[in-house]
Each structure stands twice: as C-alpha cells, then as structure tokens.
Scaffold this motif. Sequence first.
Motif, PDB file in Angstrom:
ATOM      1  N   ILE A 124       0.666  -1.141  -0.203  1.00 39.09           N
ATOM      2  CA  ILE A 124       0.053  -0.001   0.045  1.00 39.09           C
ATOM      3  C   ILE A 124       1.003   1.245  -0.010  1.00 39.09           C
ATOM      4  CG2 ILE A 124      -1.876   1.337   1.333  1.00 39.09           C
ATOM      5  CD1 ILE A 124      -2.438  -1.341   2.684  1.00 39.09           C
ATOM      6  N   LEU A 125       1.823   1.210   0.865  1.00 38.16           N
ATOM      7  CA  LEU A 125       2.722   2.293   1.075  1.00 38.16           C
ATOM      8  C   LEU A 125       3.447   2.530  -0.186  1.00 38.16           C
ATOM      9  CD1 LEU A 125       3.761   2.198   4.806  1.00 38.16           C
ATOM     10  CD2 LEU A 125       2.065   3.702   3.982  1.00 38.16           C
ATOM     11  N   ILE A 126       4.098   1.544  -0.893  1.00 36.58           N
ATOM     12  CA  ILE A 126       4.969   1.919  -2.070  1.00 36.58           C
ATOM     13  C   ILE A 126       3.828   2.323  -3.156  1.00 36.58           C
ATOM     14  CG2 ILE A 126       5.571   0.533  -4.198  1.00 36.58           C
ATOM     15  CD1 ILE A 126       7.932   0.244  -2.352  1.00 36.58           C
ATOM     16  N   LEU A 127       2.660   2.108  -3.149  1.00 34.45           N
ATOM     17  CA  LEU A 127       1.551   2.645  -4.347  1.00 34.45           C
ATOM     18  C   LEU A 127       1.364   3.962  -3.938  1.00 34.45           C
ATOM     19  CD1 LEU A 127      -0.567  -0.456  -5.040  1.00 34.45           C
ATOM     20  CD2 LEU A 127       1.227   0.343  -6.370  1.00 34.45           C
ATOM     21  N   LYS A 128       1.382   4.241  -2.478  1.00 30.03           N
ATOM     22  CA  LYS A 128       1.007   5.805  -2.338  1.00 30.03           C
ATOM     23  C   LYS A 128       2.162   6.699  -2.780  1.00 30.03           C
ATOM     24  CE  LYS A 128      -0.156   8.236   2.218  1.00 30.03           C
ATOM     25  NZ  LYS A 128      -0.180   8.083   3.608  1.00 30.03           N
ATOM     26  N   ASP A 129       3.284   6.219  -2.464  1.00 27.55           N
ATOM     27  CA  ASP A 129       4.325   6.965  -3.132  1.00 27.55           C
ATOM     28  C   ASP A 129       4.433   7.064  -4.608  1.00 27.55           C
ATOM     29  OD1 ASP A 129       5.155   7.692  -0.450  1.00 27.55           O
ATOM     30  OD2 ASP A 129       6.638   5.988  -0.243  1.00 27.55           O
ATOM     31  N   ALA A 130       4.301   6.060  -5.242  1.00 31.30           N
ATOM     32  CA  ALA A 130       4.268   5.962  -6.782  1.00 31.30           C
ATOM     33  C   ALA A 130       3.029   6.505  -7.411  1.00 31.30           C
ATOM     34  CB  ALA A 130       4.168   4.463  -7.109  1.00 31.30           C
ATOM     35  N   ALA A 131       1.946   6.407  -6.896  1.00 30.02           N
ATOM     36  CA  ALA A 131       0.687   7.129  -7.491  1.00 30.02           C
ATOM     37  C   ALA A 131       0.738   8.296  -7.989  1.00 30.02           C
ATOM     38  CB  ALA A 131      -0.520   6.913  -6.661  1.00 30.02           C
ATOM     39  N   PRO A 132       1.111   9.252  -7.561  1.00 29.66           N
ATOM     40  CA  PRO A 132       1.272  10.894  -8.080  1.00 29.66           C
ATOM     41  C   PRO A 132       2.115  10.699  -9.400  1.00 29.66           C
ATOM     42  CG  PRO A 132       1.622  10.776  -5.688  1.00 29.66           C
ATOM     43  CD  PRO A 132       1.973   9.486  -6.113  1.00 29.66           C
ATOM     44  N   HIS A 133       3.003   9.708  -9.544  1.00 29.67           N
ATOM     45  CA  HIS A 133       3.891   9.884 -10.805  1.00 29.67           C
ATOM     46  C   HIS A 133       3.240   8.980 -11.916  1.00 29.67           C
ATOM     47  CE1 HIS A 133       6.833  11.930  -8.526  1.00 29.67           C
ATOM     48  NE2 HIS A 133       6.467  10.994  -7.440  1.00 29.67           N
ATOM     49  N   MET A 134       2.158   8.234 -11.782  1.00 28.28           N
ATOM     50  CA  MET A 134       1.516   7.249 -12.610  1.00 28.28           C
ATOM     51  C   MET A 134       0.462   7.863 -13.357  1.00 28.28           C
ATOM     52  SD  MET A 134       1.670   4.045 -10.239  1.00 28.28           S
ATOM     53  CE  MET A 134       1.572   2.840 -11.706  1.00 28.28           C
ATOM     54  N   GLN A 135       0.557   7.885 -14.755  1.00 32.11           N
ATOM     55  CA  GLN A 135      -0.119   8.654 -15.764  1.00 32.11           C
ATOM     56  C   GLN A 135      -1.246   7.715 -16.166  1.00 32.11           C
ATOM     57  OE1 GLN A 135       3.415   9.187 -16.636  1.00 32.11           O
ATOM     58  NE2 GLN A 135       3.241   6.869 -16.778  1.00 32.11           N
ATOM     59  N   LYS A 136      -2.174   8.240 -17.084  1.00 36.13           N
ATOM     60  CA  LYS A 136      -3.060   7.400 -17.764  1.00 36.13           C
ATOM     61  C   LYS A 136      -2.696   6.331 -18.406  1.00 36.13           C
ATOM     62  CE  LYS A 136      -7.265   8.170 -20.659  1.00 36.13           C
ATOM     63  NZ  LYS A 136      -8.236   7.278 -19.662  1.00 36.13           N
TER      64      LYS A 136
END
Length: 254
Positions: A124-136
């Motif tokens: 969950i925490l890895i995705l929390k950090d990565a999500a702002p950098h993931m695009q469509k």
Amino acid sequence: MEKMGKRFQGKVAIVTASTMGIGYGIAERLGLEGASVVISSRKQKNVDEAAEKLRARGIEVLGVVCHVSNEQHRKQLIDQTIQKYGRIDVVVSNAAANPSVDAILETKESALDKLWEINVKAAILILKDAAPHMQKGSSVVLISSIAGYQPQGSMAMYGVTKTALLGLTKVALASEMAPNTRVNCVAPGFVPTHFASYITSNKAIRGAIEERTLLNRLGTTEDMAAATAFLASDDASYITGETLVVAGGTPSRL
C-alpha cells in the motif's frame, strides 16, 4: 524469447524484491519487452549482481536498495526512478516474507507484525508514493499466492496476508486508482525458488504438490513473469480488479 514482442517500449517498470526468483523473472521479462526496469532488494550486493545480469541481456536497468518496510528506502526507490526516467508506468509489488511456520494462534506477535508489514502494508505504501507519478494507461500488479485461497498448515498466516491482497486488488485499489491506473493481481502456485525451498526441496512434499495440479508440475518463474507481463501490458487494457491464478490447475475457486 527471440519472438518476444515489445509491449513495454518506452515504459518504466518498478519491481520490488526483484534480484532473484519470481521478482527477477518479472523484471527480466518486462525488460526484454522493452521496459526500463527498476529492481530492488535489501542487499546492495544482490542488487548489483542482478542489475549486471539484466544489462548483459541488453536491458536498461536501475538498481536500488530497498527494504520495503523502511519509509526512507521506499521514498528513495520512487525518487531515484523519477530522477532517472521521469515517469512510472508499471509497479509490480512482489516483496513478501514468511517468518513463521507456526499455527496462527501460536505465532509470535513480532512475526504477525512482520507478515502484515511486508506482505500487505508495504504494498500500500509503495503505491501511495508511486501514484502521483503514474499517468493514464499505467498499471499495478500485486503478487499474491495460491495460498491466499486456502491458507493452511505452516503457511497459514502467510496465506491470510495473501488473501488480503486479493481484497486490496478487487475492492479497494482498482476503484481508487481508476480510471487512469489498472490494478490486478497474480496468484502463483508453487515455484521452486529460494523463498519456497523449504517446501519444494522436500521430495515428498514436492510430489504431493505436483499431484494436486492438473499439469503435474510446479510453476516456473517464467510462467509467473508471462502472466504478470500480460496484466501489466496494454493487451489487458480492459482488465482491472482481477486476480489471475497461475497454478497449473491447483484448486483455487469456483
């Protein structure tokens, strides 16, 4: 391998716990299909050796030391990826631990904490950090386990944490990260890796597992990598919130 497509050309993929076993197989597959891969594990030596092997196969790779339960390490993993490549297209959460073979009610609290920390919370925490950098068009693949469907014996609590990933995929993350990011899950059967060696190296246990599969064999890291690459790719662009069981027909669900 020669006929492999290039579904990840121009894309950047992070794979946690990827210096050996299933994680390494996934990183290799994504890299051979054109991705720039970011690999990680807890030891610098393992990271360096794995990165060298991947580069020898013509793969663009960044190796980062990351203990997924360490907040600073997780942050560095994402920061270094963005510094070098400027984007994240795929995250494969593969890190897992099984520190106890005790029955659930006999498992020490420290072992319960570690199981939750590494197998569920860190994803969950890895995705929390990565999500702002993931695009469509980006995608996430969580690596669960056939044990998530029937947690039993010495792997019972480990299995329960893997059950949590099924729910995390289906209900929570797929809807939360939609419509720009797809979230799916792979549930591997038994694969003879270092992680599963205490089971797969025992001839009698190995034979019993093989008999439970319809294909009469254990899985390979390539089997898991192929399934993960499919779900992460645009070939699966209309699939989200699903779990793909890759276990040779081992009973899992209706």
